[in-house]
Design a protein around this motif. Structure first.
Motif: not given
Length: 703
Positions: A379-380, A345-354, A401-413
C-alpha cells in the motif's frame, strides 16, 4: 492538499551569493558502505546558490557512492529545495495545519520519494535559520522592539520578551509565544516530519553561519547577533540529541562554520586581514566564500563527514505487524474479516503500490487452511496489507490455527536482506474461527395449555454459545385477553455455554364457555453478539375447560306461593358438578310485601363435597288486614369454592291474603233482622257501618 511555499516580505530576503564557477577535488574519503544516494538539500540562498553541492558530489563519488540531487528547484542535475530569503517557517507553516493540508517540507519529500527504488538511500541536508534570525533587517518590522538607533539584528533578544512586551512576528500572530519559542516549535516539527516520512531518509543538519560586519558602527549589534546564533545552534544540537530509538541512527549534526568564527577585537574594527585574504570563508559577511578553499568548500566537507557517519552506522531495520490474529467474520462461514498491516522501519518494500507479493513469489504462507488464500498487497513503500481471502473448508473452533507462517523473500525489500529486518517474517500468526454467540429462538412455534394450567416455553441457543448473551421477551394478547392469562415480560440471560432458558405463563380458570383462545410471546433485543432466529414469536393456545367441577348454584324454582301466616321453603340446587366444598350467600328483598308481612332472612348456604341441594325457609306474618296478594324475593350471591351462580339466582315469593272478605246480606237475612228488632232502622245502620269500615280499610291499604 499541498501547502505552497509562502511568500515572505522583501525586507527579509538575503542577497544571493556570487555564483563562481570552480571545481575543487579534495580527494577525501571516509568510512561507509558504497551506496546509491539521492540527496535533497534544503535551505535558503546559501543552498539555492548550488555552490557546495558540486563539491559534495565529488567527495561522495570519491568514496564510491553514486549521487543524484533531487528537488523542485534548479534544473538538470542541479536540483535542490533552496529558496533565497526564506526561513524555517516557510517549510513548516501553521501549527496545527488545516484539515487536508501539508507542510511544504512534507510536499517536497512526497514529490522526491513517492517510493524509494531498491538500493537507493535518501539523504536530506538542512542548513536554515539565517533569515529566521533576521540578519540585515531593521527593527521597523517589529512591534514594541527596543530602539537603539543603530541595530540591524532582528534577533538580538529573540529568546526572551523585552521590557516593552512580547516580540511580534512580521508574518503574523505568534499564538502568545515569544518569537524564539515560536521558531523552536517549527524547528522541532521540521525534524520530526523528515524523520517520520515514509522514505526513511538520513538527515544531516548544519549549524548556521556566525555573522560579522566589517563596519565598526554595527559591531556591538552584531556581537548580539552572534550570541543569538550560538543559542540557535545550541538548540539544533539539543534537538538532534533528543532523538532516540531507531531514528537516532538516521540523524546527525555538523558545524559547517566552526572554522570560520570571526576574529573580532571588540571596540575596534574586526580583523580585516581574516576576511580579506585568499582563505576568507565569508564573502559578504553572510554567505560563504565560493573561492577555492572558501566557505562552500568547507560546507561540502562537513556535510560529507555527516553522511559518512550515517552510512557507517546502519540503522536497525524492523517490521511492525498491526496484530497477530486473523478472525473469522460474524457470518461464521469460514471467511476472514481481519486485515493485518506490516510497517517497515529503515527499509522499504520493492515494487509498486497495489502489487500482490504473494502472486509474485515475494511472500509465502505456511499452515494455511484449505479454502483460504494469502494476499500481501503493497500500500506504500513502507506498508503492506496482509489479508486472507476465500472461505475455509473447515471452520469450527477445533480448526483454529496457531502457527500460520508468513515468510518474505529477499526480493521483497530494498535492502535485499529480508532476514535482517527484525519481525518481518513470522511463524506465529493465528486464525481464530468463531464459536459465535449463537442464535436465539423459541423451540416450538405453537404450544397448547388447558385453561387454568401453566405453560412452559423454551428459548434455544443454536449455532454457538460463546460468551454471555441475553434476550428480552414479552407476551401480547390475541383472542385471549389479559383476563385469560397472567402477562409476562423480562430478559433471559445466558451464561457462556448455556443453550436453553424457559419462560412460564399461568392461564386463568373461569366458568365461561369460550372455546380455544390464544396469545403470543415474542423475543427481541438480543445482546452479547447473539442474534434472533426466524422463530422469534411463539403462539400459546388456551383450551377451554368443558366441566366446572365445583358446580353451578341456583334456585330450583324462581317462584313460590304461600298462605299468609305460613312458612315457605325455597331450594338451592347444585348442578354441573359437586367437587369440593362450596358456598353461596342469600338475602330477602321486599317487594309489595314489607317486612311486616314476613320475617326477613340472610345467611350463607354451605355445600359439602357431593351435596347438591340446600333449602332456605321464610316465615310469613298473619294479620287481620284485608291486603290482597303481596310479594318479596330471595336472591343468591357470592358463590365460593369455585362454584358459579346459575341464571336462576333470584326467587319471587307471593303471600296470599286470608283477611277482610266483604259480606252482603241476603233479603231474607235483612227481613229476619227487621222482624227480630222492633225497629229496622238500627240494623240497617249497623250493616252499613260494617260495610263502610271494610271498604275504608281496603282503601287505606291501597293508598
Amino acid at each position: 492538499m499541498s501547502q505552497p511555499l509562502p511568500t515572505r516580505p522583501p525586507t527579509r530576503t538575503l542577497a544571493p551569493a556570487p555564483l563562481l564557477a570552480l571545481a575543487v577535488l579534495l580527494g577525501v574519503t571516509a568510512p561507509g558502505r558504497a551506496a546509491d544516494l539521492q540527496v535533497m538539500s534544503v535551505g535558503d540562498s546559501i543552498t539555492a546558490g548550488f555552490l557546495y553541492q558540486p563539491r559534495l558530489k565529488t567527495l561522495l563519488e570519491g568514496s564510491g557512492h553514486t549521487v543524484t540531487f533531487v528537488g523542485s528547484q534548479g534544473s538538470g542535475a542541479n536540483k535542490h529545495e533552496g529558496f533565497s530569503g526564506k526561513g524555517i517557517y516557510d517549510f513548516v507553516g501553521a501549527i496545527p495545519l488545516a484539515s487536508g493540508s501539508k507542510h511544504y517540507i512534507t510536499t517536497a519529500l512526497d514529490t522526491a520519494w513517492p517510493s524509494v527504488p531498491a538500493g537507493v538511500v535518501p539523504v536530506v541536508l538542512v542548513h536554515i535559520g539565517v533569515n529566521d534570525l533576521g540578519h540585515g533587517l531593521g527593527r521597523s518590522n517589529l512591534t514594541n522592539a527596543p530602539q537603539d538607533g543603530s541595530g540591524h539584528c532582528l534577533a538580538a533578544q529573540m529568546f526572551a520578551q523585552d521590557s516593552s512586551g512580547s516580540w511580534i512576528n512580521p508574518m503574523g500572530d505568534l499564538d502568545g509565544m515569544t518569537y524564539g519559542a515560536w521558531l523552536k516549535l517549527r524547528l522541532d516539527t521540521m525534524v520530526d516530519l523528515i524523520l517520520a516520512h515514509a522514505s526513511h531518509p538520513r538527515l544531516v543538519v548544519a549549524k548556521i553561519l556566525p555573522i560579522a560586519k566589517g563596519n565598526s558602527s554595527f559591531q556591538a549589534n552584531n556581537d548580539n547577533c552572534c550570541e543569538r546564533i550560538k543559542e540557535w545552534n545550541g538548540y539544533w544540537a539539543a534537538k538532534v540529541a533528543s532523538i532516540s530509538g531507531t531514528d537516532a541512527a538516521r540523524i546527525t549534526i555538523v558545524d559547517c562554520f566552526s572554522d570560520a568564527e570571526p576574529k573580532r577585537v571588540y571596540g575596534t574594527v574586526p580583523d580585516v586581514s581574516f576576511w580579506g585574504d585568499a582563505t576568507v570563508q565569508q564573502s559578504d559577511w553572510v554567505h560563504p566564500n565560493s573561492a577555492v578553499g572558501g566557505g562552500y568548500t568547507l560546507m561540502a566537507s562537513k556535510f560529507k563527514a555527516g553522511i559518512d557517519i550515517l552510512l557507517s552506522t546502519t540503522p536497525a531495520m524492523s517490521a511492525n505487524w498491526s496484530g497477530s490474529v486473523f478472525n473469522e467474520s460474524a457470518a461464521n462461514d469460514g471467511t476472514i474479516s481481519t486485515a493485518l498491516t506490516v510497517t517497515l522501519t529503515n527499509d522499504t518494500f520493492t515494487g509498486l503500490n497495489g502489487d500482490d507479493f504473494a502472486v509474485g513469489g515475494k511472500v509465502a504462507a505456511s499452515n494455511l487452511p484449505s479454502g483460504l488464500t494469502l494476499v500481501a498487497r503493497r500500500t506504500s513503500s513502507t506498508v503492506m496489507t496482509v489479508t486472507l481471502t476465500g472461505a475455509a473448508s473447515a471452520h469450527a473452533n477445533a480448526n483454529d490455527v496457531a502457527n500460520l507462517g508468513v515468510t518474505f523473500a529477499n526480493s521483497a525489500v530494498a535492502s535485499s536482506t529480508a532476514s535482517a529486518v527484525t519481525g518481518l517474517s513470522v511463524s506465529d500468526r493465528r486464525i481464530d474461527f468463531n464459536d459465535p454467540a449463537g442464535t436465539l429462538a423459541w423451540s416450538a412455534p405453537n404450544v397448547s395449555v388447558t385453561e387454568g394450567g401453566s405453560v412452559t416455553l423454551t428459548v434455544s441457543r443454536i449455532g454457538g454459545s460463546a460468551g454471555a448473551v441475553g434476550v428480552a421477551y414479552a407476551s401480547t394478547p390475541g383472542t385471549a385477553g389479559t383476563a385469560d392469562y397472567t402477562p409476562v415480560s423480562g430478559t433471559l440471560s445466558f451464561a457462556a455455554g448455556e443453550t436453553s432458558k424457559t419462560v412460564t405463563v399461568q392461564t386463568t380458570q373461569d366458568a365461561l364457555v369460550e372455546g380455544a383462545e390464544s396469545f403470543t410471546v415474542t423475543l427481541s433485543a438480543a445482546t452479547g453478539g447473539a442474534t434472533i432466529g426466524s422463530q422469534a414469536t411463539t403462539t400459546v393456545t388456551i383450551d377451554d375447560a368443558v366441566v366446572v367441577p365445583a358446580g353451578t348454584l341456583a334456585w330450583s324454582a324462581t317462584t313460590a306461593t304461600v298462605a299468609e301466616g305460613s312458612p315457605v321453603t325455597l331450594t338451592v340446587t347444585r348442578t354441573g358438578g359437586s367437587a369440593g366444598t362450596v358456598g353461596v350467600s342469600y338475602a330477602c328483598t321486599s317487594g309489595s310485601a314489607g317486612v311486616a308481612d314476613y320475617t326477613s332472612v340472610t345467611g350463607t348456604l354451605s355445600f359439602a363435597a357431593g351435596e347438591t341441594s340446600k333449602t332456605v325457609s321464610v316465615q310469613t306474618t298473619q294479620d287481620t288486614l284485608v291486603e290482597g296478594a303481596e310479594t318479596f324475593s330471595v336472591t343468591l350471591s357470592a358463590a365460593t369454592g369455585g362454584a358459579v351462580l346459575g341464571a336462576s339466582s333470584s326467587a319471587t315469593v307471593t303471600i296470599s291474603d286470608n283477611d277482610g272478605q266483604t259480606v252482603t246480606p241476603t233479603n231474607s237475612q235483612v227481613i229476619a233482622s227487621k222482624s227480630g228488632c222492633g225497629s229496622g232502622s238500627g240494623i240497617a245502620v249497623l250493616l252499613l257501618g260494617l260495610t263502610l269500615a271494610v271498604r275504608l280499610r281496603r282503601d287505606r291499604i291501597a293508598a
